[in-house]
Design an enzyme around this catalytic site. Structure first.
Site, PDB file in Angstrom:
ATOM      1  N   GLU B 153      42.226  33.471  42.011  1.00 23.86           N
ATOM      2  CA  GLU B 153      42.033  34.885  41.637  1.00 23.86           C
ATOM      3  C   GLU B 153      40.853  34.961  40.687  1.00 23.86           C
ATOM      4  OE1 GLU B 153      45.485  36.922  39.969  1.00 23.86           O
ATOM      5  OE2 GLU B 153      44.194  38.096  38.657  1.00 23.86           O
ATOM      6  N   GLU B 158      39.132  43.489  33.746  1.00 22.82           N
ATOM      7  CA  GLU B 158      40.471  43.971  33.395  1.00 22.82           C
ATOM      8  C   GLU B 158      40.364  44.571  32.000  1.00 22.82           C
ATOM      9  OE1 GLU B 158      44.102  41.544  34.878  1.00 22.82           O
ATOM     10  OE2 GLU B 158      42.687  40.118  34.031  1.00 22.82           O
TER      11      GLU B 158
END
Lengths: 624, 271
Positions: B153, B158
């Site tokens: 990932e 974020e």
């Protein structure tokens, strides 16, 4: 303390100061100096250039000092505020403003920031900027500022910095005791900044809600609930209260209602107008929809005049009684839309409430002891629909022994009324036993009355507490019921229902001290023996009652403890019969004539009453 | 396409990985990037998102998408739409829906476009508020076969809404996932990621992944840093979403402002 009290106090304080410092007002002619200072500093390690301090009126004037020990980040000095205890003779609270004599240009900043801590966890009532001891056109306030014993940074956003090109109000605060106790507050690093870590500045009017009011043509209404909302560096929104100066207002229909720069609306004509605002170039959240109406219907007659003895009444509002001091008939609490006016109906004073959702009525500065009262009375009149489930509610609040809001000793109770007690277009009198307010466990410091419900228009009158007359009445209020025996069966001595024996003497002088008189109830006379020791009646002629069965008497006494009745025949021969006193209302008795033996019933010539107290007598007759 | 297909960047000579310095001048290697895929979100509003490029994730996933998240992902236009001004909007709302307390949206290029290596960039204005968790990220296409974190990932952006001036770039793989991922935070000193648009990108090749904010290189993760297998030599698909709550971002505050919208101006992939 509750916000509404504080804000009210602040406004009063500001007004008082305004007059005190009138001389500080800028000379208009000196305006327009080309360069005003952009100095962002208010208090870093001392007063910034040109900064002054003035304590608000009724505050502790020495509350503010410069502290060199407790400072933020070990700087040289901080601002220290000593908040007083309740009832401190030096003043009721700590409050003041830091202002400059010459304005500063703050248009390049977006926030006033400061660090604060306190000796205990507390909520500062008010901190802000824009209090310039004058019009306070751009006042901006952070309410209920939570502080604790750690230094924390606080932000008061500038709603529209482009307007602050000549601002003198740099910083102000106002704080009262917390739960009656004072404490210490510190402010430090008070300065204007331009922070990119703040975002999403928006504005609102009417607390950012869409509000509807009905207003009569000619009436003036003020917009309120001006607020500015900013997102803090922690992602949460913060709301500050601000002033009309930051807004441009607009009416959707100037023919119906106009609005001026101060947010004052004037209702012109029939119709509806939506009042909206723009601040900082964007449409503000919230609006006020004004629905104009012709003058409201009002009572054609005054409320019924109270009939209570004034010695048994504590009155808040009535022309009949002397009224106790009431702080206000409308506290204008947050979210209350009620507007009050004092009108006269045929010379009787009446309070009129419009747009009533709820209204606070306060006696805080002089609470009322109603512990000896038994009832609460109010008269109301409404033109509104009162069909179910429309209600009208009455809330009573007592502040308890500390005589102040809060402190875990307040008590209150609300009662709700609906049809058929409620009715449209007529005076409705409420006489509510205080015992019905069961949650009102204390009654020595009654401080608030709150009216609410579904009736937007209510006229009120005769608001009072009273002690119901529980004493026994000392006189009958009516004659006893009339006798029903046929006249043929009766020899009547004293009655308006029969033809009496002629020429009787109702007050022969037998040396008695009794005072004799007659009362007249609608042409029905009643004999009164006041201060009875004994009293005779001389019958106009001797009566033969030997073929009759009973002596009838109606008698009434609230205070006698002894009462005998005699009939007398020549000799004299007499015999008493005891009657039960005191009575509850009228007592009616038929005494068998045999009880009077050995009196000669063929020659009855006199009556005698013997006893004490005040006696009322009627319908003295012999019957079959 | 009229969009420029050549972008020139300057490679770094001096770069301190752990540095918190905010120097705005970096000297970077010169590279040539060719645009191979993009969505500019300028399509007709009424048509909705381009289904030749994106597909929806719907529902609450397994255990709140593995993170105890609180939202239910829908494809309703209240949660995802084009704003008519050239942006894709993903809006998280506080509303009860199918047992969840919030709704939001999550779209991905799985099965439609999955690059291996290249420069992957999006220009985004973030949502904000405690418990709000926007992300622009990638998963290995073999996720359904090997599972997470073996699939790998890469989180290009974020953000935790309670710190709207801070974003994170991270890499998860076998032996270095979740709390042990390879991650770097990047903070704006006097600005926020939710008050205007910022570009978030990675430059990814067989040796390393470089992370950028507004073309500023703030993190380089090299093959040798992986504490387990380097699983980034395969195709990855792109994901955009706004999550609410969960183990990473933490609790939603009762005062968190809603609705919250992430605005995406474009997503571009260069090789």
């Amino acid at each position: 303390m509750k916000k509404y009290i504080m804000v009210q106090r602040l406004l009063i304080s500001c007004l008082a100061i305004f007059s005190l410092f009138w001389s500080c007002k800028r000379d208009v002619d000196s305006l327009g100096s080309p360069k005003l200072s952009h100095d962002p500093e208010v208090f870093i390690d001392g007063f910034s250039s040109g900064l002054n301090y003035a304590a608000f009126s009724n505050s502790v004037v020495t509350a503010f000092t410069v502290d060199k020990t407790n400072t933020y980040n070990n700087s040289t000095a901080s601002m220290k505020i000593d908040v007083p205890d309740l009832n401190d003779p030096r003043g009721a609270y700590a409050g003041g403003t830091y202002f400059t004599s010459v304005g500063r240009d703050l248009s390049s900043y977006n926030v006033l920031s400061f660090w604060a801590k306190a000796s205990k966890a507390a909520e500062i009532d008010v901190v802000g900027f824009g209090n310039d001891l004058g019009l306070n056109k751009y006042i901006t306030i952070l309410n209920a500022v939570k502080v604790n014993t750690n230094w924390q940074k606080y932000y008061i956003p500038i709603p529209d910095a482009s307007l602050l090109k000549d601002e003198r109000g740099m910083f102000f605060y106002s704080e009262g005791p917390e739960n009656d106790r004072g404490y210490t507050l510190w402010f430090d690093e008070v300065k204007f900044e331009n922070l990119g870590t703040l975002g999403h500045l928006t504005s609102g009017i009417m607390e950012s809600k869409d509000v509807t009011v009905s207003a009569e043509i000619g009436e003036k209404i003020s917009l309120s609930g001006f607020q500015s909302i900013i997102n803090l560096p922690n992602g949460l929104n913060q709301v500050v209260s601000t002033s009309a100066g930051f807004y441009k207002f607009k009416s959707s229909d100037e023919n119906v209602a106009t609005v001026d720069d101060n947010g004052l609306i004037t209702v012109k004509n029939q119709g509806a107008a939506l009042i909206t605002a723009i601040s900082n170039g964007s449409t503000s959240k919230g609006s006020l929809l004004v629905k104009s109406i012709s003058a409201l219907p009002q009572p054609s007659a005054p409320a019924p005049i109270p009939d209570k003895q004034s010695s048994n009444v504590l009155s808040l509002f009535s022309n009949k009684y002397t009224n106790v001091p009431v702080d206000t008939w409308n506290t204008h609490w947050q979210f209350s839309t009620a507007e009050e006016s004092f009108i006269k109906i045929q010379n009787d004073d009446v309070i009129k409430y419009k747009n009533l959702n709820f209204v606070g009525i306060e006696l805080v500065s002089q609470t009322l002891n109603v512990s000896t009262m038994t009832h609460f009375h109010i008269d109301i009149w409404t033109p509104d629909n009162t069909d179910l489930p429309k209600s009208f509610k009455i809330l009573l609040v007592d502040f308890g022994p500390n005589n102040a809001y809060g402190g875990n000793d307040d008590s209150s109770h609300e009662l709700s009324f609906t049809k058929p007690k409620l009715a449209t277009g007529q005076w409705i009198s409420f006489d509510i036993p205080l015992s019905n307010f069961s949650g009102l466990t204390r009654k020595n410091n009654l401080a608030q009355l709150v009216l609410s419900g579904d009736l937007p228009n209510v006229y009120i009158d005769n608001v009072y507490f009273y002690k119901a007359d529980t004493q026994v009445p000392d006189a009958p209020t009516a004659a006893p019921s009339a006798p029903t025996y046929p006249a043929a069966d009766v020899i009547s001595i004293y009655s308006d229902s029969y033809t009496n024996v002629a020429n009787s003497n109702l007050n022969p002088n037998w040396g008695q001290s009794t005072r004799v008189s007659e009362l007249n109830f609608n042409n029905n006379r009643v004999l009164k023996f006041a201060g009875l020791n004994y009293q005779g009646i001389q019958i106009g002629s001797n009566q033969n009652v030997s073929n009759l069965g009973f002596l009838h008497l109606d008698f009434w006494s609230s205070n006698a403890s002894n009462l005998n009745v005699y009939i007398i025949s020549p000799g004299p021969v007499e015999k008493p019969v005891s009657l039960t006193v005191p009575t509850t209302g009228w007592s009616s008795i038929d005494i068998p004539l045999s009880s009077f033996a050995p009196v000669d019933l063929s020659k009855v010539m006199q009556f005698k009453f013997e006893g004490n107290g005040d006696i009322y007598i009627d319908n003295i007759y012999f019957r079959r | 396409m009229t969009i420029k297909t050549k972008f020139i960047l300057f490679g770094l000579f001096a770069f301190f990985l752990a540095s918190c310095k905010t120097e705005n001048i970096q000297e970077l290697d010169q590279k040539q990037w060719n645009l191979v895929w993009s969505d500019e979100f300028t399509a007709n509003q009424t048509n909705g998102i381009d289904t030749t490029k994106w597909t929806h994730d719907i529902g609450r996933g397994n255990n709140g998408w593995g993170n105890q998240e609180l939202e239910y992902y829908t494809d309703k236009k209240e949660n995802i739409s084009l704003d008519g001004k050239g942006n894709l909007t993903i809006t998280a709302r506080k509303e009860n829906f199918a047992g969840a307390s919030f709704t939001s949206s999550r779209i991905k290029t799985q099965g439609k476009f999955s690059p291996k290596y290249g420069k992957i960039e999006a220009r985004i204005k973030c949502p904000y508020g405690p418990g709000v968790w926007p992300a622009f990220w990638m998963l290995g296409t073999n996720v359904d076969q090997v599972g997470w974190p073996t699939c790998g990932e890469i989180d290009i952006m974020e953000l935790k809404g309670q710190e709207p001036n801070v974003m994170y770039g991270s890499m998860h793989g076998p032996g270095y996932s979740a709390g042990n991922s390879i991650t770097q935070r990047y903070a704006l000193i006097n600005n926020r990621f939710d008050t205007n648009f910022h570009t978030f990108s990675i430059e990814w090749n067989q040796d390393k992944v470089d992370y950028f904010v507004d073309n500023y290189l703030y993190q380089r993760t090299e093959r040798s840093q992986a504490k387990g297998n380097w699983v980034f030599d395969q195709e990855f698909y792109l994901i955009l979403n706004v999550a609410i709550g969960g183990t990473y971002v933490g609790y939603v505050n009762i005062d968190t402002p809603f609705p919250q919208t992430m605005y995406i101006d474009y997503v571009r992939v260069y090789q």
